[in-house]
Design an enzyme around this catalytic site. Sequence first.
Site, PDB file in Angstrom:
ATOM      1  CG  ASP A  73       8.695 -14.856  -1.997  1.00 51.98           C
ATOM      2  OD1 ASP A  73       7.995 -16.197  -2.227  1.00 51.98           O
ATOM      3  OD2 ASP A  73       8.684 -14.256  -0.985  1.00 51.98           O
TER       4      ASP A  73
ATOM      5  CG  ASP B  21      -0.080  -0.583   2.597  1.00 52.63           C
ATOM      6  OD1 ASP B  21      -0.314  -1.522   3.088  1.00 52.63           O
ATOM      7  OD2 ASP B  21       0.675   0.580   2.926  1.00 52.63           O
TER       8      ASP B  21
ATOM      9  CG  ASP C 165       3.035  -3.806   6.385  1.00 51.92           C
ATOM     10  OD1 ASP C 165       2.506  -2.992   5.508  1.00 51.92           O
ATOM     11  OD2 ASP C 165       2.032  -4.593   7.018  1.00 51.92           O
TER      12      ASP C 165
HETATM   13  N1  SAM Z   1      -0.665  -4.325   7.685  1.00 49.72           N
HETATM   14  C1  SAM Z   1      -1.194  -5.515   6.983  1.00 49.72           C
HETATM   15  C2  SAM Z   1      -1.197  -6.504   8.102  1.00 49.72           C
HETATM   16  O1  SAM Z   1      -0.632  -6.449   9.245  1.00 49.72           O
HETATM   17  O2  SAM Z   1      -2.166  -7.480   7.866  1.00 49.72           O
HETATM   18  C3  SAM Z   1      -0.602  -5.985   6.002  1.00 49.72           C
HETATM   19  C4  SAM Z   1      -0.299  -4.968   4.663  1.00 49.72           C
HETATM   20  S1  SAM Z   1       0.384  -5.175   3.535  1.00 49.72           S
HETATM   21  C5  SAM Z   1      -0.763  -4.743   2.117  1.00 49.72           C
HETATM   22  C6  SAM Z   1       0.747  -7.093   3.312  1.00 49.72           C
HETATM   23  C7  SAM Z   1       1.522  -7.184   1.925  1.00 49.72           C
HETATM   24  O3  SAM Z   1       2.225  -8.261   2.279  1.00 49.72           O
HETATM   25  C8  SAM Z   1       0.429  -7.669   0.838  1.00 49.72           C
HETATM   26  O4  SAM Z   1       0.272  -6.631  -0.165  1.00 49.72           O
HETATM   27  C9  SAM Z   1       1.037  -8.907   0.382  1.00 49.72           C
HETATM   28  O5  SAM Z   1       1.037  -8.955  -1.115  1.00 49.72           O
HETATM   29  C10 SAM Z   1       2.446  -8.590   0.747  1.00 49.72           C
HETATM   30  N2  SAM Z   1       3.265  -9.976   1.013  1.00 49.72           N
HETATM   31  C11 SAM Z   1       2.831 -11.386   1.490  1.00 49.72           C
HETATM   32  N3  SAM Z   1       3.673 -12.302   1.352  1.00 49.72           N
HETATM   33  C12 SAM Z   1       4.706 -11.669   0.752  1.00 49.72           C
HETATM   34  C13 SAM Z   1       6.236 -12.297   0.281  1.00 49.72           C
HETATM   35  N4  SAM Z   1       6.443 -13.570   0.289  1.00 49.72           N
HETATM   36  N5  SAM Z   1       7.019 -11.276  -0.082  1.00 49.72           N
HETATM   37  C14 SAM Z   1       6.592  -9.987  -0.444  1.00 49.72           C
HETATM   38  N6  SAM Z   1       5.315  -9.501   0.010  1.00 49.72           N
HETATM   39  C15 SAM Z   1       4.718 -10.562   0.443  1.00 49.72           C
END
Ligand code: SAM
Length: 287
Positions: A139, A87, A158
């Site tokens: 990733d 975000d 995050d």
């Molecule tokens: N603040 C929120 C929470 O605490 O639940 C999280 C918000 S943020 C939008 C979470 C992000 O982590 C998502 O956009 C998701 O696509 C990303 N994400 C999940 N797994 C990931 C990975 N292995 N590598 C990079 N990003 C990842």
Amino acid sequence: MTDTWLNETLYADWGQRFRIKRELARVQSDFQDIVIFESHTHGRVMTLDGVVQITEADEFVYQEMLAHVPLLAHGAARRVLIIGAGDGGVLRRVLQHNSVEQAVMVEIDGEVIRLSKEHLPRIGGIAWTDKRAEVIVGDGIDYVRRAADARFDAIIVDSTDPIGVGEVLFTDEFYRDCARILTERGVLVNQCGVPFMQADELRETSRRRAQFFPDVSAYVAAVPTYVGGFMTLGWSAKAPGLRHIPAETLRERAQAAGILTQCRYWTPQIHAAAFHLPPYIAEHLPG
Ligand code: SAM
């Protein structure tokens, strides 16, 4: 016209709901179901797989504590790695620190970034075009595996919860590489869920991080739409003493960093107090 509600699906037997004013986007990406809608109460809201990730109304709480606490505890952070956070809110807060020379953000889902820029422009704001920012779609575990030793002063994770794409970010391999690519005074912080409902998440991630970091603990923030009481943010430091910086020193550092007047939740006192945990949370941390 009947009201439309978003019922969060994080917990099977309990949850929050939002009356929807207008749906702005609904996309099934390669990784998750992304929904962004205008609510009657919290401004615009994004959910991933039915779980609230961010609302315009309360995002400042979580983002300020996730970004400012590690950077001000470190005191001279220049290179910062952000994992997830598609975000853009953490990126914006990190770049508020004038000591930061480079912020690398690695988000697995390019659709989250695209839709956030389009429908949540205030969250990332000018950070997306800041020349200190490097935004990578990939990733997080691959990025840390390939990164050089002692490359970063702080790592901010995050992520979504340890289910689906987020699971790899809660593994020994990930934490081992994070410790390797941090400098001697490096700090790692990561979202650890709401312990009143997700105690296993805090306990498991703390146990795993304690294998690679001498100082492991947690701090708390009260995020209204992460329901169930305090949200915990995991703390892992390679050097002792960074989580006990006096409030007056934190104030001076925040002043020098240029963020003191830009916060609606973080204060030097809130920062120092956030590490003083109630027993129902502290009991899940390594002894
Ligand atoms: N603040 C929120 C929470 O605490 O639940 C999280 C918000 S943020 C939008 C979470 C992000 O982590 C998502 O956009 C998701 O696509 C990303 N994400 C999940 N797994 C990931 C990975 N292995 N590598 C990079 N990003 C990842």
